[in-house]
Write a protein that holds these residues in place. Structure first.
Motif, PDB file in Angstrom:
ATOM      1  N   THR A   5       0.711  -1.189   0.007  1.00 59.32           N
ATOM      2  CA  THR A   5      -0.087  -0.142   0.032  1.00 59.32           C
ATOM      3  C   THR A   5       0.926   1.253  -0.092  1.00 59.32           C
ATOM      4  O   THR A   5       0.350   2.286  -0.296  1.00 59.32           O
ATOM      5  CB  THR A   5      -0.919  -0.053   1.252  1.00 59.32           C
ATOM      6  OG1 THR A   5      -0.005  -0.131   2.513  1.00 59.32           O
ATOM      7  CG2 THR A   5      -1.957  -1.109   1.223  1.00 59.32           C
ATOM      8  N   CYS A   6       2.022   1.200   0.468  1.00 61.53           N
ATOM      9  CA  CYS A   6       2.863   2.368   0.527  1.00 61.53           C
ATOM     10  C   CYS A   6       4.082   2.100  -0.437  1.00 61.53           C
ATOM     11  O   CYS A   6       4.660   1.151  -0.141  1.00 61.53           O
ATOM     12  CB  CYS A   6       3.251   2.667   1.865  1.00 61.53           C
ATOM     13  SG  CYS A   6       1.974   3.221   2.965  1.00 61.53           S
ATOM     14  N   ALA A   7       4.194   2.896  -1.282  1.00 62.42           N
ATOM     15  CA  ALA A   7       5.184   2.594  -2.505  1.00 62.42           C
ATOM     16  C   ALA A   7       6.444   3.662  -2.208  1.00 62.42           C
ATOM     17  O   ALA A   7       6.436   4.466  -2.866  1.00 62.42           O
ATOM     18  CB  ALA A   7       4.503   2.686  -4.055  1.00 62.42           C
ATOM     19  N   VAL A  61       2.980   7.262  -2.265  1.00 63.93           N
ATOM     20  CA  VAL A  61       1.391   7.135  -2.247  1.00 63.93           C
ATOM     21  C   VAL A  61       0.950   6.287  -1.026  1.00 63.93           C
ATOM     22  O   VAL A  61       1.687   5.011  -0.899  1.00 63.93           O
ATOM     23  CB  VAL A  61       0.902   6.497  -3.435  1.00 63.93           C
ATOM     24  CG1 VAL A  61      -0.708   6.508  -3.168  1.00 63.93           C
ATOM     25  CG2 VAL A  61       1.325   7.548  -4.391  1.00 63.93           C
ATOM     26  N   CYS A  62       0.179   6.566  -0.092  1.00 64.77           N
ATOM     27  CA  CYS A  62      -0.272   5.637   0.860  1.00 64.77           C
ATOM     28  C   CYS A  62      -1.791   5.663   0.738  1.00 64.77           C
ATOM     29  O   CYS A  62      -2.502   6.366   0.546  1.00 64.77           O
ATOM     30  CB  CYS A  62       0.001   6.457   2.021  1.00 64.77           C
ATOM     31  SG  CYS A  62      -0.602   5.777   3.713  1.00 64.77           S
ATOM     32  N   VAL A  63      -2.179   4.537   1.054  1.00 60.81           N
ATOM     33  CA  VAL A  63      -3.673   4.158   1.151  1.00 60.81           C
ATOM     34  C   VAL A  63      -3.971   3.117   2.412  1.00 60.81           C
ATOM     35  O   VAL A  63      -3.213   2.283   2.481  1.00 60.81           O
ATOM     36  CB  VAL A  63      -4.045   3.119  -0.336  1.00 60.81           C
ATOM     37  CG1 VAL A  63      -5.458   2.881   0.032  1.00 60.81           C
ATOM     38  CG2 VAL A  63      -3.661   3.964  -1.482  1.00 60.81           C
ATOM     39  N   GLY A 136       7.815  -2.569   8.366  1.00 66.22           N
ATOM     40  CA  GLY A 136       7.296  -1.067   7.885  1.00 66.22           C
ATOM     41  C   GLY A 136       7.941  -0.640   6.655  1.00 66.22           C
ATOM     42  O   GLY A 136       8.899  -1.192   6.364  1.00 66.22           O
ATOM     43  N   SER A 137       7.530   0.567   6.243  1.00 66.01           N
ATOM     44  CA  SER A 137       7.833   1.204   5.068  1.00 66.01           C
ATOM     45  C   SER A 137       9.078   2.127   5.638  1.00 66.01           C
ATOM     46  O   SER A 137       9.142   2.487   6.875  1.00 66.01           O
ATOM     47  CB  SER A 137       7.012   1.842   4.405  1.00 66.01           C
ATOM     48  OG  SER A 137       6.133   2.922   5.085  1.00 66.01           O
ATOM     49  N   TYR A 138       9.792   2.582   4.662  1.00 65.46           N
ATOM     50  CA  TYR A 138      10.994   3.413   4.953  1.00 65.46           C
ATOM     51  C   TYR A 138      10.580   4.791   5.398  1.00 65.46           C
ATOM     52  O   TYR A 138      11.107   5.468   6.195  1.00 65.46           O
ATOM     53  CB  TYR A 138      11.965   3.671   3.958  1.00 65.46           C
ATOM     54  CG  TYR A 138      11.457   4.941   2.964  1.00 65.46           C
ATOM     55  CD1 TYR A 138      12.302   6.060   2.925  1.00 65.46           C
ATOM     56  CD2 TYR A 138      10.492   4.683   2.058  1.00 65.46           C
ATOM     57  CE1 TYR A 138      11.743   6.904   2.113  1.00 65.46           C
ATOM     58  CE2 TYR A 138      10.241   5.502   1.118  1.00 65.46           C
ATOM     59  CZ  TYR A 138      10.737   6.822   1.393  1.00 65.46           C
ATOM     60  OH  TYR A 138      10.228   7.765   0.490  1.00 65.46           O
TER      61      TYR A 138
END
Length: 234
Positions: A5-7, A61-63, A136-138
């Motif tokens: 979801t977070c690219a 982008v976060c969804v 988790g994302s960066y």
């Protein structure tokens, strides 16, 4: 099935996207504002809002999507926790705490099983130690963890606590998300879950196509207005 979801993008790509965005904005500001393209000049300076979206395409982008709640015995299970940032929260310091409760009864205390603080993820002592990994994302919009070798005892309620602190003022942002996990011997194919996943992908494709159509429409309006102005001048 995990849905990304977070690219995240690399810093180099972000710089390239920002540079290209500035060139587009500079070029458009040199043009005359045209009233024919309604909704395209909503931003100040006569810069079409559709083209301003191009400036942000290089940004993450976060969804926000809910976590899966059904785990399979002996497999790995992703506990998804997403807390999308606002623009003013980008430079915030983020702390994440994960808690576990076997049931929702008030008499049973929570067990602190995982934390992320000062850019360091760490497992805590307890029944989950050695079976949890950070996912988790960066940019810390996604602060998920993954449970490995799931057992029946892992069924229960998981709480994801996220705190964002700011250096320049005392305001903090705090959110708690609950995930009720059930462990089953075999995976079940739920039609509703499959349908929801398909619809999510269809919606993302539709929004992308709609954005492209809007950009082409406004670009043609601006080009036609310029050509008409040149013809009138001659």
């Amino acid at each position: 099935m995990r849905i990304t979801t977070c690219a995240p993008v690399t810093a180099g790509k972000q710089r390239q996207g920002s540079s290209a965005g500035r060139e587009v904005i500079s070029h458009l500001e040199s043009r005359k504002q045209t009233p024919d393209c309604q909704g395209c000049d909503s931003m100040s300076g006569g810069v079409p809002s559709v083209f301003l979206l191009l400036f942000h395409l290089g940004q993450p982008v976060c969804v926000d999507v809910p976590s899966a709640t059904e785990a399979v015995l002996g497999k790995s299970m992703m506990l998804t926790c997403i807390f999308c940032m606002k623009r003013e929260e980008i430079k915030a310091k983020t702390r994440v705490d994960w808690y576990y409760m076997p049931t929702n009864e008030k008499d049973i205390p929570k067990t602190h099983i995982y934390k992320y603080e000062k850019d360091v993820p760490s497992q805590l002592d307890g029944p989950f130690k050695g079976r949890l990994t950070w996912n988790g994302s960066y940019d810390l919009q996604e602060v998920s963890i993954e449970i490995h070798n799931v057992t029946y005892n892992d069924s229960g309620i998981y709480e994801c606590h996220v705190v964002r602190d700011f250096d320049y003022f005392t305001h903090s942002v705090y959110v708690v998300k609950n995930i009720t996990l059930k462990v089953k011997e075999k995976a079940s194919n739920e039609a509703a879950a499959l349908y929801s996943e398909i619809m999510m992908y269809v919606l993302l494709v539709f929004l992308t196509l709609w954005l492209l159509v809007e950009m082409v429409y406004c670009y043609r309006k601006i080009s036609n207005s310029d050509e008409q102005a040149q013809d009138t001048a001659y």
